[in-house]
Design a protein around this motif. Sequence first.
Motif, mmCIF file in Angstrom:
data_model
loop_
_atom_site.group_PDB
_atom_site.id
_atom_site.type_symbol
_atom_site.label_atom_id
_atom_site.label_comp_id
_atom_site.label_asym_id
_atom_site.label_seq_id
_atom_site.Cartn_x
_atom_site.Cartn_y
_atom_site.Cartn_z
ATOM 1 N N SER A 120 -12.177 4.450 -1.082
ATOM 2 C CA SER A 120 -12.168 5.915 -1.199
ATOM 3 C C SER A 120 -12.250 6.328 -2.663
ATOM 4 O O SER A 120 -12.537 7.479 -2.954
ATOM 5 C CB SER A 120 -10.905 6.477 -0.548
ATOM 6 O OG SER A 120 -9.770 5.882 -1.138
ATOM 7 N N TYR A 173 1.079 3.763 1.744
ATOM 8 C CA TYR A 173 1.527 4.319 3.030
ATOM 9 C C TYR A 173 2.734 3.577 3.605
ATOM 10 O O TYR A 173 3.213 3.914 4.683
ATOM 11 C CB TYR A 173 0.398 4.260 4.075
ATOM 12 C CG TYR A 173 -0.769 5.182 3.825
ATOM 13 C CD1 TYR A 173 -0.672 6.269 2.975
ATOM 14 C CD2 TYR A 173 -1.987 4.976 4.468
ATOM 15 C CE1 TYR A 173 -1.754 7.104 2.755
ATOM 16 C CE2 TYR A 173 -3.069 5.805 4.259
ATOM 17 C CZ TYR A 173 -2.950 6.866 3.397
ATOM 18 O OH TYR A 173 -4.019 7.696 3.196
ATOM 19 N N ASN A 223 -12.135 -0.494 4.684
ATOM 20 C CA ASN A 223 -11.398 -0.488 5.961
ATOM 21 C C ASN A 223 -12.295 -1.056 7.061
ATOM 22 O O ASN A 223 -12.794 -0.340 7.936
ATOM 23 C CB ASN A 223 -10.994 0.937 6.350
ATOM 24 C CG ASN A 223 -10.046 1.580 5.363
ATOM 25 O OD1 ASN A 223 -10.157 1.351 4.158
ATOM 26 N ND2 ASN A 223 -9.125 2.378 5.843
ATOM 27 N N GLU A 242 -10.894 10.828 3.826
ATOM 28 C CA GLU A 242 -11.052 10.459 5.248
ATOM 29 C C GLU A 242 -10.870 11.686 6.153
ATOM 30 O O GLU A 242 -11.057 11.595 7.366
ATOM 31 C CB GLU A 242 -10.017 9.392 5.641
ATOM 32 C CG GLU A 242 -10.313 8.017 5.084
ATOM 33 C CD GLU A 242 -9.231 7.002 5.404
ATOM 34 O OE1 GLU A 242 -8.369 7.256 6.261
ATOM 35 O OE2 GLU A 242 -9.232 5.928 4.768
ATOM 36 N N HIS A 282 0.855 -1.194 0.000
ATOM 37 C CA HIS A 282 0.000 0.000 0.000
ATOM 38 C C HIS A 282 0.892 1.246 0.000
ATOM 39 O O HIS A 282 2.012 1.228 0.512
ATOM 40 C CB HIS A 282 -0.929 0.004 1.231
ATOM 41 C CG HIS A 282 -1.872 1.177 1.205
ATOM 42 N ND1 HIS A 282 -1.626 2.347 1.881
ATOM 43 C CD2 HIS A 282 -3.035 1.362 0.518
ATOM 44 C CE1 HIS A 282 -2.615 3.200 1.639
ATOM 45 N NE2 HIS A 282 -3.491 2.627 0.808
ATOM 46 N N ASP A 297 -3.614 1.794 -4.240
ATOM 47 C CA ASP A 297 -4.550 2.172 -3.174
ATOM 48 C C ASP A 297 -5.397 0.925 -2.881
ATOM 49 O O ASP A 297 -5.197 -0.143 -3.485
ATOM 50 C CB ASP A 297 -5.387 3.401 -3.574
ATOM 51 C CG ASP A 297 -6.208 3.206 -4.846
ATOM 52 O OD1 ASP A 297 -6.407 2.050 -5.282
ATOM 53 O OD2 ASP A 297 -6.656 4.213 -5.421
ATOM 54 N N SER A 298 -6.345 1.062 -1.960
ATOM 55 C CA SER A 298 -7.088 -0.139 -1.543
ATOM 56 C C SER A 298 -7.829 -0.788 -2.709
ATOM 57 O O SER A 298 -7.897 -2.015 -2.800
ATOM 58 C CB SER A 298 -8.102 0.212 -0.456
ATOM 59 O OG SER A 298 -7.454 0.857 0.586
ATOM 60 N N MET A 358 -6.751 -5.400 4.510
ATOM 61 C CA MET A 358 -6.316 -5.519 3.110
ATOM 62 C C MET A 358 -5.902 -6.959 2.805
ATOM 63 O O MET A 358 -6.201 -7.493 1.725
ATOM 64 C CB MET A 358 -5.130 -4.586 2.843
ATOM 65 C CG MET A 358 -5.481 -3.120 2.973
ATOM 66 S SD MET A 358 -4.037 -2.076 2.689
ATOM 67 C CE MET A 358 -4.806 -0.462 2.834
ATOM 68 N N SER A 389 -8.531 9.225 -3.394
ATOM 69 C CA SER A 389 -7.804 8.097 -2.796
ATOM 70 C C SER A 389 -6.298 8.348 -2.908
ATOM 71 O O SER A 389 -5.862 9.271 -3.619
ATOM 72 C CB SER A 389 -8.140 6.813 -3.557
ATOM 73 O OG SER A 389 -7.528 6.842 -4.833
ATOM 74 N N THR A 390 -5.510 7.513 -2.269
ATOM 75 C CA THR A 390 -4.053 7.685 -2.366
ATOM 76 C C THR A 390 -3.604 7.572 -3.831
ATOM 77 O O THR A 390 -2.703 8.295 -4.259
ATOM 78 C CB THR A 390 -3.320 6.644 -1.500
ATOM 79 O OG1 THR A 390 -3.743 5.330 -1.877
ATOM 80 C CG2 THR A 390 -3.586 6.862 -0.026
ATOM 81 N N HIS A 404 -7.157 13.548 1.315
ATOM 82 C CA HIS A 404 -7.847 12.259 1.266
ATOM 83 C C HIS A 404 -9.257 12.459 1.843
ATOM 84 O O HIS A 404 -9.430 13.219 2.803
ATOM 85 C CB HIS A 404 -7.066 11.227 2.102
ATOM 86 C CG HIS A 404 -7.486 9.827 1.834
ATOM 87 N ND1 HIS A 404 -8.598 9.273 2.424
ATOM 88 C CD2 HIS A 404 -6.959 8.875 1.024
ATOM 89 C CE1 HIS A 404 -8.730 8.024 1.974
ATOM 90 N NE2 HIS A 404 -7.749 7.760 1.125
HETATM 91 P P1 13P Z 1 -6.765 4.343 -0.142
HETATM 92 O O1 13P Z 1 -5.357 3.949 -0.419
HETATM 93 O O2 13P Z 1 -7.724 3.375 -0.725
HETATM 94 O O3 13P Z 1 -7.038 5.747 -0.540
HETATM 95 O O4 13P Z 1 -7.002 4.245 1.440
HETATM 96 C C1 13P Z 1 -6.293 4.968 2.361
HETATM 97 C C2 13P Z 1 -6.267 4.324 3.673
HETATM 98 O O5 13P Z 1 -6.468 4.890 4.678
HETATM 99 C C3 13P Z 1 -5.934 2.940 3.730
HETATM 100 O O6 13P Z 1 -6.175 2.549 4.975
#
Ligand code: 13P
Length: 379
Positions: free
Chosen positions: A171, A46, A152, A269, A44, A60-61, A85, A283-284, A267
């Motif tokens: 997202s 992050y 999530n 969130e 992912h 991304d997810s 995930m 999304s990311t 984002h």
């Molecule tokens: P995305 O990568 O799908 O945008 O999600 C971000 C996130 O918080 C993953 O936990």
Amino acid sequence: MTALAEAAPQHELKPYKSLENDQLVERIEAVRKQMGPELLILGHHYQQDEVIAQTDLTGDSYKLSKLAADSSDCRAIAFCGVHFMAETADILANRPEKIAQRDGQRVRVMLPDLAAGCSMADMAGIQQIEDAWDELSEVIDTEKLIPVTYINSAASLKAFVGQHGGIVCTSSNAKAALEWAFQRGSRVMFFPDQHLGRNTALGMDIIEEQMPVWDPFAEELGGNTEKQLEASKVILWKGHCSVHQMFKPEHVAMFRKQHPGIKILVHPECPRDVFELADESGSTGKIIECVEAAEPGSKWAIGTELHLVNRLKQEHPEQEIHFLSPVVCMCATMYRIDLAHLCWTLENLAAGTPVNTIEVDEETARWSLVALERMLEVH
Ligand code: 13P
Ligand code: SF4
């Protein structure tokens, strides 16, 4: 214990922790070479840079789910991300038709550190969701209530959604998922992230007053009146991401003042007050695309997890990229995955003593798949 495990005792994690990164990289590369296309390492956005460098594919997810769903050659997936995930990858990579294509063989999905959870996903437990649904059924018609769970979330919640005619969203397809839900019912129950639910629904002309928040710890009706629930269009769950809730409107104001012309990219969130001040959101994956597509010299203040923003900064020196907060907002659970855990996981796999396998039970997987396939369809 299997005969194989008896013959080859598991490697312990501890010695890996004292190895240098270049030693770990060398050993990870050796396993990757040995296993070839049978091993797929997913990461992912992050994740830490040194982990990303060892992955085959990143995303991304939504993209990671799709990669797991479409995987064909691999027999094992090491998932550098968080627990939900890896569960999703297990469900999608081991769909009945996929298992049949592999002559009954499952893809083993491993999460290098089992403590890599998601604090937002933990804010909604299956018992709490079932209790809320039962309580709601005394006030509103749950036949017309469509549950939508953010990816999530635990597989048990996805199964609940599958069984109750609902859908999983990410997202990147939350709006399409809500539209899908409103084609099938008159109300939505959205969990666990109130911010993604609210930000998305506001963009569909649903007003805040039509979005009561369900607090699972409230005495009655999630802290709402019957009237509020009757007037609702989207019932939001009281959950949030502790990383994204650190971004504040004053941070946006500060960047706009100090860097005229800067674009704010966040984002979904993030809480409503920040989301609504932003120029762009997504999304990311979308955040990365935005930066990649921008003119050299563009200025950005980005509101998402620190590792991704720092990587974008390094990869795009032609742009001016800032982190949208004076304080460090990093995802502590994503950060748990490091080279030591990855190397330990891969060497155990290669030695025939796999560790940290994530396998969702058959019944949960069956119903989760119903909701996940809808998610993949509505993107
Ligand atoms: P995305 O990568 O799908 O945008 O999600 C971000 C996130 O918080 C993953 O936990
Ligand atoms: Fe969960 Fe937030 Fe971490 Fe994403 S960034 S994994 S939502 S805690």
